[in-house]
Design an enzyme around this catalytic site. Structure first.
Site, PDB file in Angstrom:
ATOM      1  CB  CYS A 145       6.261  -5.193   8.778  1.00 28.99           C
ATOM      2  SG  CYS A 145       7.539  -4.476  10.139  1.00 28.99           S
ATOM      3  CG  LEU A 178      11.386   6.514  22.194  1.00 21.74           C
ATOM      4  CD1 LEU A 178      12.839   5.204  22.143  1.00 21.74           C
ATOM      5  CD2 LEU A 178      11.872   6.972  22.540  1.00 21.74           C
ATOM      6  CB  CYS A 224       2.621   7.150   3.107  1.00 20.27           C
ATOM      7  SG  CYS A 224       3.458   5.921   4.081  1.00 20.27           S
ATOM      8  CB  CYS A 268       5.009  -3.289  16.849  1.00 23.71           C
ATOM      9  SG  CYS A 268       6.879  -3.133  16.344  1.00 23.71           S
ATOM     10  CD  GLU A 289      -3.196  -1.000   2.029  1.00 20.47           C
ATOM     11  OE1 GLU A 289      -3.089  -0.227   2.630  1.00 20.47           O
ATOM     12  OE2 GLU A 289      -3.966  -1.610   1.591  1.00 20.47           O
ATOM     13  CB  SER A 296       9.870   6.101  10.256  1.00 20.78           C
ATOM     14  OG  SER A 296       9.510   5.854  11.347  1.00 20.78           O
ATOM     15  N   GLY A 304       6.405  -2.631   6.159  1.00 24.27           N
ATOM     16  CA  GLY A 304       7.490  -2.314   6.142  1.00 24.27           C
ATOM     17  C   GLY A 304       8.552  -1.955   7.498  1.00 24.27           C
ATOM     18  CD  GLU A 305      12.684  -1.355  10.403  1.00 24.95           C
ATOM     19  OE1 GLU A 305      11.718  -0.476  11.037  1.00 24.95           O
ATOM     20  OE2 GLU A 305      13.624  -0.058  10.040  1.00 24.95           O
ATOM     21  CB  CYS A 334       1.935  -1.943  14.174  1.00 24.67           C
ATOM     22  SG  CYS A 334       2.541  -1.524  11.620  1.00 24.67           S
ATOM     23  CB  CYS A 391       0.670   5.631  11.733  1.00 21.36           C
ATOM     24  SG  CYS A 391       0.948   7.028  11.099  1.00 21.36           S
TER      25      CYS A 391
HETATM   26  N1  SAH Z   1       8.337   0.314  10.158  1.00 16.51           N
HETATM   27  C1  SAH Z   1       8.994   1.552  10.134  1.00 16.51           C
HETATM   28  C2  SAH Z   1       7.958   2.612   9.242  1.00 16.51           C
HETATM   29  C3  SAH Z   1       6.401   2.326   9.510  1.00 16.51           C
HETATM   30  S1  SAH Z   1       5.371   2.462  10.694  1.00 16.51           S
HETATM   31  C4  SAH Z   1       8.279   2.255  11.794  1.00 16.51           C
HETATM   32  O1  SAH Z   1       7.732   1.303  12.337  1.00 16.51           O
HETATM   33  O2  SAH Z   1       9.038   2.912  12.278  1.00 16.51           O
HETATM   34  C5  SAH Z   1       5.178   4.155  10.801  1.00 16.51           C
HETATM   35  C6  SAH Z   1       4.931   4.945  11.935  1.00 16.51           C
HETATM   36  O3  SAH Z   1       3.565   4.039  12.473  1.00 16.51           O
HETATM   37  C7  SAH Z   1       5.335   4.884  13.505  1.00 16.51           C
HETATM   38  O4  SAH Z   1       5.839   5.183  14.288  1.00 16.51           O
HETATM   39  C8  SAH Z   1       5.023   2.986  14.396  1.00 16.51           C
HETATM   40  O5  SAH Z   1       4.819   3.277  16.035  1.00 16.51           O
HETATM   41  C9  SAH Z   1       3.835   3.898  13.736  1.00 16.51           C
HETATM   42  N2  SAH Z   1       1.831   3.010  14.270  1.00 16.51           N
HETATM   43  C10 SAH Z   1       2.424   1.858  13.819  1.00 16.51           C
HETATM   44  N3  SAH Z   1       0.604   1.209  14.123  1.00 16.51           N
HETATM   45  C11 SAH Z   1       0.057   2.389  14.636  1.00 16.51           C
HETATM   46  C12 SAH Z   1      -1.233   2.165  15.171  1.00 16.51           C
HETATM   47  N4  SAH Z   1      -1.858   1.098  15.475  1.00 16.51           N
HETATM   48  N5  SAH Z   1      -1.375   3.651  15.081  1.00 16.51           N
HETATM   49  C13 SAH Z   1      -0.379   4.887  15.625  1.00 16.51           C
HETATM   50  N6  SAH Z   1       0.974   4.778  15.154  1.00 16.51           N
HETATM   51  C14 SAH Z   1       1.102   3.698  14.042  1.00 16.51           C
HETATM   52 FE1  SF4 Z   2       6.471  -1.684  13.649  1.00 18.37          FE
HETATM   53 FE2  SF4 Z   2       6.509  -0.373  11.923  1.00 18.37          FE
HETATM   54 FE3  SF4 Z   2       6.495  -2.986  10.782  1.00 18.37          FE
HETATM   55 FE4  SF4 Z   2       4.795  -1.752  11.897  1.00 18.37          FE
HETATM   56  S1  SF4 Z   2       5.390  -1.324  10.265  1.00 18.37           S
HETATM   57  S2  SF4 Z   2       5.263  -3.767  12.431  1.00 18.37           S
HETATM   58  S3  SF4 Z   2       5.464  -0.163  12.961  1.00 18.37           S
HETATM   59  S4  SF4 Z   2       8.210  -1.992  11.707  1.00 18.37           S
END
Ligand code: SAH
Ligand code: SF4
Length: 390
Positions: free
Chosen positions: A149, A254, A142, A153, A104, A230, A200-201, A156, A372
């Site tokens: 990924c 963080l 974006c 987390c 996406e 990020s 993805g990361e 997410c 996000c």
């Molecule tokens: N994988 C990378 C970049 C994509 S995620 C990373 O994790 O940094 C982009 C942002 O969305 C990250 O800061 C993550 O912490 C945040 N995020 C993930 N799931 C979310 C959610 N359900 N609500 C709000 N922010 C979220």
């Molecule tokens: Fe974590 Fe970013 Fe991957 Fe979602 S996309 S699982 S926030 S690293």
């Protein structure tokens, strides 16, 4: 963890040219008995003009175009398969790669997707209304860096997909080209910001991510100062990033103020804890006035209380940092709830009172699952407005 660092490359039947370097194109032209300037013409057509098909690259002789096609080459831009449009103007695309995998990509018109009010150039531009229907455009795209990924987390939705594969440099930069083409953007006149914050990361697909940055900042003419990457805190990636001369701005997710909370919501903390992370970040040489952004997803009752704000202040006191607070975007079957507006306000105020710039990122495209953490190839969840296949 080795499995998430050594993902398969795509199996692509045809040979997409989008993503190739000038050096690679020069080799290709040599193989076809062509002079070097033909490689330059092809390079310009692919990246500066973003020409979507070989037939349309009329700077090349028809016979050469045919020879390239006969050899199985295509331009190979990712295809915008499906579009969902939010009431706030955000568009979420389901994007198909040559091998059928999908990711996406999100288009957010009129601003920088949440940096508003933080004193940056992008924020100042956002103070003025969008002119999307005029001849001038301003938007943030974006971009995804992997199919799914692997980082897992807990808050997410993308994490629920697991990981399928890395994207290639052409597939990463190609998302941008496809979206710019859809909106008829003229880079240079229109103001485009890029955020590597989709699925993805990026730092687990480091080489391809950086190759894509070089294509975008080079022949595609989007300055790296308008890009932000990020990461969830992949330490070797941050260390490598510190040595780059052309690089986007750095944002780090963080999301917690101590290792116990962070481990419970981001298991990757077991591999690299907060102290190690901050040490690696402190070693990234910053440009004048540059700050590292720390993203902090506020999860009601888990990381949004007064003591968390105080711990966060102590953690960041020696860094040139700013904090983007993100109100958690809910997803089905997830054991979290949104923070109360009062807790969000108090949290931000405590940080600001301590002299740390803190901003509340406004959610974009929540109604179409484009915000996000909501990107998960939402075919099965009908968006508010479905614009048929493009
Ligand atoms: N994988 C990378 C970049 C994509 S995620 C990373 O994790 O940094 C982009 C942002 O969305 C990250 O800061 C993550 O912490 C945040 N995020 C993930 N799931 C979310 C959610 N359900 N609500 C709000 N922010 C979220
Ligand atoms: Fe974590 Fe970013 Fe991957 Fe979602 S996309 S699982 S926030 S690293």
């Amino acid at each position: 963890m080795n499995d998430i660092e050594n993902l398969p490359n795509p199996k692509v039947e045809d040979k997409p040219l989008f993503g190739a370097s000038l050096h690679e194109l020069t080799g290709l032209m040599e193989n076809h008995g062509q002079p070097a300037y033909r490689a330059r013409q092809l390079y310009e057509a692919l990246y500066a003009q973003r020409t979507p098909s070989l037939d349309q690259i009329t700077t090349l002789p028809a016979a050469l175009r045919q020879a390239l096609k006969d050899a199985g080459h295509t331009v190979g831009l990712p295809e915008l398969l499906q579009t969902a449009r939010s009431i706030d103007g955000t568009e979420r695309y389901l994007v198909r790669m040559a091998d059928g995998e999908t990711v996406e990509t999100v288009w957010m018109p009129g601003g920088d997707g949440g940096e508003r009010g933080d004193g940056t150039q992008a924020a100042e531009e956002e103070e003025h209304p969008s002119h999307d229907d005029d001849d001038y455009k301003r938007a943030t795209i974006c971009i995804s860096s992997q199919v799914g990924c692997a980082v897992n987390c807990q808050f997410c939705l993308t994490a629920k997909l697991g990981i399928r594969r890395n994207l290639t440099p052409g597939e990463i930069a190609g998302q941008v080209a496809a979206v710019l083409n859809r909106h008829k953007v003229e880079v240079g006149r229109d103001r485009i910001n890029l955020v590597f914050m989709g699925m993805g990361e990026p730092f687990l697909n480091y080489a391809s991510f950086m190759d894509a940055v070089r294509l975008l900042a080079g022949p595609m003419s989007i300055p790296e100062s308008r890009m932000t990457v990020s990461t969830s805190g992949i330490l070797p990636g941050i260390e490598q990033f510190a040595g780059e001369t052309i690089r986007p701005k750095l944002a780090v997710s963080l999301n917690a103020s101590n290792d116990v909370v962070r481990e419970s919501i981001m298991p990757i903390t077991r591999k690299w804890n907060i102290a190690a992370l901050l040490e690696a970040i402190a070693a990234v040489p910053l440009r004048p006035r540059e700050r590292v952004t720390f993203e902090y997803v506020l999860l009601g009752g888990i990381n949004d209380q007064r003591q968390h704000a105080d711990e966060l202040i102590a953690l960041l006191k020696n860094l040139s940092a700013k904090i983007n607070l993100i109100v958690w975007n809910s997803g089905p079957d997830m054991p979290f709830h949104e923070p109360t507006p009062q807790d969000v306000g108090t949290f931000q105020k405590r940080l600001r009172d301590a002299g740390i710039p803190a901003f509340i990122r406004k959610p974009r495209g929540r109604d179409i699952y484009a915000a996000c953490g909501q990107l998960k190839r939402t075919l099965e969840q009908p968006p508010l407005v479905e614009i048929a296949t493009l």
